[in-house]
Design a protein around this motif. Structure first.
Motif, PDB file in Angstrom:
ATOM      1  N   UNK A 181       0.855  -1.147  -0.137  1.00 34.23           N
ATOM      2  CA  UNK A 181       0.221   0.075  -0.027  1.00 34.23           C
ATOM      3  C   UNK A 181       0.916   1.350   0.141  1.00 34.23           C
ATOM      4  N   UNK A 182       1.834   1.345   0.824  1.00 39.58           N
ATOM      5  CA  UNK A 182       2.952   2.401   0.815  1.00 39.58           C
ATOM      6  C   UNK A 182       3.347   2.633  -0.454  1.00 39.58           C
ATOM      7  N   UNK A 183       4.000   1.631  -1.223  1.00 42.93           N
ATOM      8  CA  UNK A 183       4.569   1.706  -2.538  1.00 42.93           C
ATOM      9  C   UNK A 183       3.534   2.171  -3.487  1.00 42.93           C
ATOM     10  N   UNK A 184       2.250   1.747  -3.308  1.00 48.26           N
ATOM     11  CA  UNK A 184       1.153   2.137  -4.284  1.00 48.26           C
ATOM     12  C   UNK A 184       0.956   3.788  -4.228  1.00 48.26           C
ATOM     13  N   UNK A 185       0.974   4.169  -2.812  1.00 48.46           N
ATOM     14  CA  UNK A 185       0.780   5.491  -2.546  1.00 48.46           C
ATOM     15  C   UNK A 185       1.815   6.418  -2.966  1.00 48.46           C
ATOM     16  N   UNK A 186       3.003   5.916  -2.883  1.00 45.70           N
ATOM     17  CA  UNK A 186       4.303   6.662  -3.505  1.00 45.70           C
ATOM     18  C   UNK A 186       4.191   6.630  -4.828  1.00 45.70           C
ATOM     19  N   UNK A 214      11.659  18.832  -7.675  1.00 44.71           N
ATOM     20  CA  UNK A 214      12.613  17.993  -7.247  1.00 44.71           C
ATOM     21  C   UNK A 214      12.678  17.894  -5.627  1.00 44.71           C
ATOM     22  N   UNK A 215      12.713  18.993  -4.849  1.00 49.54           N
ATOM     23  CA  UNK A 215      12.507  18.781  -3.697  1.00 49.54           C
ATOM     24  C   UNK A 215      11.359  18.147  -2.888  1.00 49.54           C
ATOM     25  N   UNK A 216      10.295  18.289  -3.809  1.00 46.24           N
ATOM     26  CA  UNK A 216       9.140  17.173  -3.504  1.00 46.24           C
ATOM     27  C   UNK A 216       9.498  15.809  -3.553  1.00 46.24           C
ATOM     28  N   UNK A 217      10.041  15.578  -4.817  1.00 48.11           N
ATOM     29  CA  UNK A 217      10.466  14.172  -4.807  1.00 48.11           C
ATOM     30  C   UNK A 217      11.409  13.787  -3.875  1.00 48.11           C
ATOM     31  N   UNK A 218      12.402  14.562  -3.596  1.00 52.08           N
ATOM     32  CA  UNK A 218      13.341  14.139  -2.676  1.00 52.08           C
ATOM     33  C   UNK A 218      12.559  13.954  -1.088  1.00 52.08           C
ATOM     34  N   UNK A 219      11.818  14.727  -1.073  1.00 52.07           N
ATOM     35  CA  UNK A 219      10.874  14.470   0.272  1.00 52.07           C
ATOM     36  C   UNK A 219      10.003  13.335   0.099  1.00 52.07           C
ATOM     37  N   UNK A 220       9.529  12.938  -0.842  1.00 53.82           N
ATOM     38  CA  UNK A 220       8.966  11.768  -0.992  1.00 53.82           C
ATOM     39  C   UNK A 220       9.701  10.399  -0.890  1.00 53.82           C
ATOM     40  N   UNK A 221      10.957  10.620  -1.563  1.00 54.67           N
ATOM     41  CA  UNK A 221      11.784   9.288  -1.464  1.00 54.67           C
ATOM     42  C   UNK A 221      12.304   9.135  -0.134  1.00 54.67           C
ATOM     43  N   UNK A 222      12.578  10.433   0.797  1.00 52.10           N
ATOM     44  CA  UNK A 222      12.922  10.336   2.117  1.00 52.10           C
ATOM     45  C   UNK A 222      11.775   9.790   3.107  1.00 52.10           C
ATOM     46  N   UNK A 223      10.702  10.066   2.688  1.00 57.94           N
ATOM     47  CA  UNK A 223       9.297   9.347   3.273  1.00 57.94           C
ATOM     48  C   UNK A 223       9.170   8.055   3.070  1.00 57.94           C
ATOM     49  N   UNK A 224       9.422   7.690   1.992  1.00 52.45           N
ATOM     50  CA  UNK A 224       9.605   6.337   1.519  1.00 52.45           C
ATOM     51  C   UNK A 224      10.605   5.709   2.208  1.00 52.45           C
ATOM     52  N   UNK A 225      11.509   5.894   2.345  1.00 51.42           N
ATOM     53  CA  UNK A 225      12.930   5.288   3.052  1.00 51.42           C
ATOM     54  C   UNK A 225      12.556   5.341   4.545  1.00 51.42           C
ATOM     55  N   UNK A 226      11.938   6.311   5.219  1.00 52.22           N
ATOM     56  CA  UNK A 226      11.519   6.142   6.583  1.00 52.22           C
ATOM     57  C   UNK A 226      10.608   5.262   6.891  1.00 52.22           C
ATOM     58  N   UNK A 227       9.524   5.300   5.758  1.00 55.99           N
ATOM     59  CA  UNK A 227       8.251   4.242   6.110  1.00 55.99           C
ATOM     60  C   UNK A 227       9.017   2.797   6.050  1.00 55.99           C
ATOM     61  N   UNK A 267      11.967   1.784   6.836  1.00 57.32           N
ATOM     62  CA  UNK A 267      12.523   1.477   7.871  1.00 57.32           C
ATOM     63  C   UNK A 267      11.570   1.252   9.230  1.00 57.32           C
ATOM     64  N   UNK A 268      10.601   2.006   9.197  1.00 57.23           N
ATOM     65  CA  UNK A 268       9.596   1.611  10.490  1.00 57.23           C
ATOM     66  C   UNK A 268       9.082   0.494  10.243  1.00 57.23           C
ATOM     67  N   UNK A 269       8.446   0.125   8.940  1.00 59.03           N
ATOM     68  CA  UNK A 269       7.943  -1.047   8.647  1.00 59.03           C
ATOM     69  C   UNK A 269       8.977  -2.502   9.039  1.00 59.03           C
ATOM     70  N   UNK A 270      10.225  -2.265   8.573  1.00 53.01           N
ATOM     71  CA  UNK A 270      11.076  -3.442   9.106  1.00 53.01           C
ATOM     72  C   UNK A 270      11.355  -3.237  10.538  1.00 53.01           C
ATOM     73  N   UNK A 271      11.513  -2.250  11.245  1.00 46.32           N
ATOM     74  CA  UNK A 271      11.497  -2.192  12.853  1.00 46.32           C
ATOM     75  C   UNK A 271      10.256  -3.032  13.463  1.00 46.32           C
ATOM     76  N   UNK A 272       9.108  -2.724  12.861  1.00 47.85           N
ATOM     77  CA  UNK A 272       7.867  -3.346  13.475  1.00 47.85           C
ATOM     78  C   UNK A 272       7.858  -4.715  13.179  1.00 47.85           C
TER      79      UNK A 272
END
Length: 174
Positions: free
Chosen positions: A17-22, A51-64, A66-71
């Motif tokens: 779902x996260x990947x689809x949203x992204x 470009x900044x927006x895309x970078x923010x989205x990429x950072x959000x995806x990476x954080x998400x 990481x959070x899923x892996x931790x969970x």
């Protein structure tokens, strides 16, 4: 094992779902970028913002991710802890069952020991009364054993005590 499969399913579904949203967001951003590029090719500031927006989205995806892996890691640890608890409870129940069995055996032994010697059931008492009448009428020890269910020693004792004088005592002296 069923809960672990369920947790895996939830984690995988969340990632999908996260990947689809992204991807949807990336498509939206891409379309906006394309529209902005075609409308104003010389507008470099808008491109930088996208470009900044895309970078923010990429950072959000990476954080998400990481959070899923931790969970997922925490879920695995909790599942293993539950397995260990279940094994410990199972072992404790086994020990409890053994102790309960020993207590039951001990209670049975105590109940048997508490019954006074010489106390007979009604059936045993009637059997002995019947054997006494048969012995006094001249029945043999073999007949008393067979008809009344007495042991050989009991039958011979009844023969000695209740047999008519001069009656033949079979099995005496054995």
């Amino acid at each position: 094992m069923n809960s672990e499969a369920l947790l895996w399913g939830v984690a995988i579904t969340a990632i999908v779902v996260a990947n689809i949203v992204l991807v949807a967001l990336a498509v939206i951003v891409h379309r906006r970028w394309q529209a902005a590029f075609t409308q104003a090719k010389d507008s470099a500031s808008e491109g930088a913002a996208l470009l900044a927006e895309l970078r923010a989205l990429a950072a959000t995806q990476t954080a998400l991710q990481a959070e899923l892996q931790k969970s997922h890691t925490e879920t695995l640890a909790a599942t293993e802890a539950l397995r260990l608890d279940v094994r410990a409870l199972s072992a404790a129940l086994g020990v409890f069952g053994q102790r309960l069995g020993r207590i039951e055996e001990d209670l049975e032994r105590r109940a048997e020991a508490a019954q006074p010697v010489g106390v007979r059931t009604e059936l045993e008492r009637k059997s002995i009364e019947f054997a006494t009448r048969l012995a006094s009428r001249g029945a043999s020890a073999d007949e008393l054993v067979e008809l009344c269910g007495l042991s050989r020693g009991e039958a011979e004792l009844l023969m000695r005590v209740h047999a008519k004088p001069g009656a033949k005592q079979e099995g005496a002296g054995r």
